[in-house]
Design a protein around this motif. Structure first.
Motif, PDB file in Angstrom:
ATOM      1  N   ARG A 179      97.654  12.717  13.666  1.00  0.00           N
ATOM      2  CA  ARG A 179      97.562  12.170  14.792  1.00  0.00           C
ATOM      3  C   ARG A 179      98.899  11.854  15.433  1.00  0.00           C
ATOM      4  NH1 ARG A 179      91.998   8.416  14.707  1.00  0.00           N
ATOM      5  NH2 ARG A 179      94.048   7.037  14.072  1.00  0.00           N
ATOM      6  N   HIS A 180      98.962  11.693  16.611  1.00  0.00           N
ATOM      7  CA  HIS A 180     100.184  10.997  17.370  1.00  0.00           C
ATOM      8  C   HIS A 180      99.855   9.764  17.662  1.00  0.00           C
ATOM      9  CE1 HIS A 180     102.345  15.008  17.016  1.00  0.00           C
ATOM     10  NE2 HIS A 180     101.161  15.578  17.168  1.00  0.00           N
ATOM     11  N   GLU A 181      99.863   8.737  17.193  1.00  0.00           N
ATOM     12  CA  GLU A 181      99.714   7.295  17.303  1.00  0.00           C
ATOM     13  C   GLU A 181     100.764   6.741  17.851  1.00  0.00           C
ATOM     14  OE1 GLU A 181      97.196   5.246  14.406  1.00  0.00           O
ATOM     15  OE2 GLU A 181      96.311   7.042  13.827  1.00  0.00           O
ATOM     16  N   PRO A 182     100.662   5.861  18.816  1.00  0.00           N
ATOM     17  CA  PRO A 182     101.573   5.251  19.303  1.00  0.00           C
ATOM     18  C   PRO A 182     102.311   4.361  18.298  1.00  0.00           C
ATOM     19  CG  PRO A 182      99.657   4.229  20.098  1.00  0.00           C
ATOM     20  CD  PRO A 182      99.313   5.360  19.449  1.00  0.00           C
ATOM     21  N   LYS A 203     100.308  -0.768  19.542  1.00  0.00           N
ATOM     22  CA  LYS A 203      99.248  -0.651  20.453  1.00  0.00           C
ATOM     23  C   LYS A 203      99.488  -1.414  21.575  1.00  0.00           C
ATOM     24  CE  LYS A 203      94.684  -1.361  18.973  1.00  0.00           C
ATOM     25  NZ  LYS A 203      93.543  -0.815  18.330  1.00  0.00           N
ATOM     26  N   ARG A 211      83.753   1.578  28.751  1.00  0.00           N
ATOM     27  CA  ARG A 211      83.469   1.333  27.337  1.00  0.00           C
ATOM     28  C   ARG A 211      82.194   0.559  27.354  1.00  0.00           C
ATOM     29  NH1 ARG A 211      89.374  -0.173  25.102  1.00  0.00           N
ATOM     30  NH2 ARG A 211      90.512   1.672  25.757  1.00  0.00           N
ATOM     31  N   SER A 217      92.518  -3.136  24.187  1.00  0.00           N
ATOM     32  CA  SER A 217      93.639  -2.178  23.645  1.00  0.00           C
ATOM     33  C   SER A 217      93.326  -1.067  25.019  1.00  0.00           C
ATOM     34  CB  SER A 217      93.233  -1.778  22.570  1.00  0.00           C
ATOM     35  OG  SER A 217      93.393  -2.813  21.664  1.00  0.00           O
ATOM     36  N   ILE A 218      94.389  -0.535  25.255  1.00  0.00           N
ATOM     37  CA  ILE A 218      94.527   0.567  26.394  1.00  0.00           C
ATOM     38  C   ILE A 218      95.203   1.791  25.601  1.00  0.00           C
ATOM     39  CG2 ILE A 218      94.306  -0.711  28.166  1.00  0.00           C
ATOM     40  CD1 ILE A 218      97.133   0.081  29.002  1.00  0.00           C
ATOM     41  N   ARG A 219      95.018   2.949  25.984  1.00  0.00           N
ATOM     42  CA  ARG A 219      95.544   4.284  25.640  1.00  0.00           C
ATOM     43  C   ARG A 219      96.865   4.369  26.068  1.00  0.00           C
ATOM     44  NH1 ARG A 219      90.912   8.946  26.662  1.00  0.00           N
ATOM     45  NH2 ARG A 219      89.079   7.830  25.428  1.00  0.00           N
ATOM     46  N   ALA A 220      97.714   5.047  25.201  1.00  0.00           N
ATOM     47  CA  ALA A 220      99.221   5.319  25.410  1.00  0.00           C
ATOM     48  C   ALA A 220      99.399   6.252  26.793  1.00  0.00           C
ATOM     49  CB  ALA A 220      99.882   5.804  24.504  1.00  0.00           C
TER      50      ALA A 220
HETATM   51  P1  C2E Z   1      95.549   5.489  22.086  1.00  0.00           P
HETATM   52  O1  C2E Z   1      94.829   6.542  22.930  1.00  0.00           O
HETATM   53  O2  C2E Z   1      97.026   5.214  22.484  1.00  0.00           O
HETATM   54  O3  C2E Z   1      94.657   4.349  22.046  1.00  0.00           O
HETATM   55  C1  C2E Z   1      94.988   2.961  21.864  1.00  0.00           C
HETATM   56  C2  C2E Z   1      94.065   2.213  21.699  1.00  0.00           C
HETATM   57  O4  C2E Z   1      93.151   2.094  22.609  1.00  0.00           O
HETATM   58  C3  C2E Z   1      93.043   2.537  20.604  1.00  0.00           C
HETATM   59  O5  C2E Z   1      93.611   2.135  19.208  1.00  0.00           O
HETATM   60  C4  C2E Z   1      91.557   1.817  20.872  1.00  0.00           C
HETATM   61  O6  C2E Z   1      91.758   0.586  20.510  1.00  0.00           O
HETATM   62  C5  C2E Z   1      91.654   1.728  22.335  1.00  0.00           C
HETATM   63  N1  C2E Z   1      90.945   2.996  22.722  1.00  0.00           N
HETATM   64  C6  C2E Z   1      91.451   4.117  23.566  1.00  0.00           C
HETATM   65  N2  C2E Z   1      90.547   4.981  24.000  1.00  0.00           N
HETATM   66  C7  C2E Z   1      89.490   4.191  23.753  1.00  0.00           C
HETATM   67  C8  C2E Z   1      88.009   4.605  24.011  1.00  0.00           C
HETATM   68  O7  C2E Z   1      87.832   5.645  24.576  1.00  0.00           O
HETATM   69  N3  C2E Z   1      87.130   3.511  23.686  1.00  0.00           N
HETATM   70  C9  C2E Z   1      87.231   2.429  23.024  1.00  0.00           C
HETATM   71  N4  C2E Z   1      86.523   1.678  22.633  1.00  0.00           N
HETATM   72  N5  C2E Z   1      88.747   2.226  22.813  1.00  0.00           N
HETATM   73  C10 C2E Z   1      89.615   2.989  23.186  1.00  0.00           C
HETATM   74  P2  C2E Z   1      92.738   3.267  17.711  1.00  0.00           P
HETATM   75  O8  C2E Z   1      91.262   3.147  17.903  1.00  0.00           O
HETATM   76  O9  C2E Z   1      93.652   2.424  16.787  1.00  0.00           O
HETATM   77  O10 C2E Z   1      93.504   4.606  18.147  1.00  0.00           O
HETATM   78  C11 C2E Z   1      94.975   4.605  17.931  1.00  0.00           C
HETATM   79  C12 C2E Z   1      95.297   6.279  18.250  1.00  0.00           C
HETATM   80  O11 C2E Z   1      94.368   7.131  17.619  1.00  0.00           O
HETATM   81  C13 C2E Z   1      94.740   6.400  19.617  1.00  0.00           C
HETATM   82  O12 C2E Z   1      95.851   5.758  20.378  1.00  0.00           O
HETATM   83  C14 C2E Z   1      94.790   8.099  19.788  1.00  0.00           C
HETATM   84  O13 C2E Z   1      96.077   8.408  19.893  1.00  0.00           O
HETATM   85  C15 C2E Z   1      94.014   8.090  18.455  1.00  0.00           C
HETATM   86  N6  C2E Z   1      92.535   8.289  18.469  1.00  0.00           N
HETATM   87  C16 C2E Z   1      91.487   7.314  17.862  1.00  0.00           C
HETATM   88  N7  C2E Z   1      90.483   7.977  18.384  1.00  0.00           N
HETATM   89  C17 C2E Z   1      90.612   8.992  18.869  1.00  0.00           C
HETATM   90  C18 C2E Z   1      89.554  10.075  19.477  1.00  0.00           C
HETATM   91  O14 C2E Z   1      88.302   9.644  19.459  1.00  0.00           O
HETATM   92  N8  C2E Z   1      90.089  11.036  20.307  1.00  0.00           N
HETATM   93  C19 C2E Z   1      91.385  11.161  20.229  1.00  0.00           C
HETATM   94  N9  C2E Z   1      91.810  12.197  20.971  1.00  0.00           N
HETATM   95  N10 C2E Z   1      92.407  10.367  19.750  1.00  0.00           N
HETATM   96  C20 C2E Z   1      91.884   9.316  18.841  1.00  0.00           C
END
Ligand code: C2E
Ligand code: C2E
Ligand code: C2E
Length: 88
Positions: free
Chosen positions: A3-6, A9, A39, A48-51
Motif C-alpha cells: 500500500r502506498h500510505e502517506p 495522516k 461517511r 482524517s482525509i485521503r491524501a
Molecule cells: P488515505 O487514502 O490517504 O486515507 C487517509 C485516512 O483518511 C485513512 O487512514 C482514514 O482514516 C481516512 N479515510 C480515507 N478514506 C476513508 C473512507 O472512505 N472512509 C473512512 N471512514 N475513512 C477514510 P487509514 O484508514 O489508516 O488508511 C491509510 C491508507 O491506507 C489510506 O490513505 C489508503 O492509502 C490506504 N487504504 C486504507 N483502506 C483502504 C481501502 O479500503 N481502499 C484503498 N484503495 N486504500 C485504502
C-alpha cells in the motif's frame, strides 16, 4: 508495503475549520462537510482525509499539496497527533 500510505495522516480539527475564522479555507470546510456526510461520520471533533483528496483540493487552491498543508497549519486546523489531541 504493497500500500502506498502517506507519510503522515492528514487530520483536520473540525471545530477550528468550521468556526469561520478562516474564510480562506471555506472550500476545505465545505469539502469536509461532504466527506462527513458520505461517511455518516457526524460526531467527530476531527476528520482524517485521503491524501488524494488533499491533492485535488490543492489543485482547486492553485498550490501544491505541501503549500496547502502549510496553509492549514497556519490556520491551526491540522491535528498533528489525534491521540495527544484527545488527551488534552
Ligand atoms: P488515505 O487514502 O490517504 O486515507 C487517509 C485516512 O483518511 C485513512 O487512514 C482514514 O482514516 C481516512 N479515510 C480515507 N478514506 C476513508 C473512507 O472512505 N472512509 C473512512 N471512514 N475513512 C477514510 P487509514 O484508514 O489508516 O488508511 C491509510 C491508507 O491506507 C489510506 O490513505 C489508503 O492509502 C490506504 N487504504 C486504507 N483502506 C483502504 C481501502 O479500503 N481502499 C484503498 N484503495 N486504500 C485504502
Ligand atoms: P464509508 O467510510 O462509509 O464511505 C462510503 C463512501 O463514501 C466511500 O466508498 C466513498 O465513495 C465515499 N467517501 C468516504 N470518505 C471519503 C473520502 O475521504 N474521500 C472520498 N473521495 N470519498 C469518500 P468507497 O470508497 O467504496 O469505500 C467503501 C468503504 O471502504 C468506506 O465506507 C470505508 O469503510 C472503507 N474505506 C475506503 N477507503 C478507506 C480508507 O482509506 N481508510 C479507511 N479507514 N476506510 C476506507
Ligand atoms: P488515530 O488515527 O491516531 O486516531 C485517534 C482518534 O482520533 C480516534 O480514536 C478518533 O477518535 C479520532 N479520529 C481520527 N480520525 C477520525 C475521523 O476521520 N473521524 C472521526 N470521527 N474521528 C477520527 P479511535 O477511533 O478510538 O481510534 C484509535 C486508533 O485506532 C486510531 O488512532 C487508529 O490508529 C486506529 N483506527 C481507528 N479507526 C481506524 C480506521 O478506520 N483505519 C485505520 N487504519 N486505523 C483506525
Amino acid at each position: 508495503s504493497p500500500r502506498h500510505e502517506p507519510t503522515s495522516k492528514i487530520v483536520l480539527d473540525l471545530e477550528r475549520l468550521y468556526d469561520g475564522a478562516a474564510e480562506d479555507l471555506a472550500s476545505v470546510a465545505r469539502f469536509a462537510r461532504a466527506i462527513q456526510q458520505q461517511r455518516g461520520d457526524y460526531n467527530g471533533r476531527v476528520l482524517s482525509i485521503r491524501a488524494v483528496d488533499l491533492q485535488a483540493l490543492a489543485v482547486f487552491y492553485d498550490c501544491t499539496p505541501t503549500e496547502l498543508i502549510e496553509r492549514l497549519a497556519d490556520h491551526q486546523v491540522l491535528v498533528a497527533d489525534p491521540r495527544a489531541f484527545f488527551a488534552q
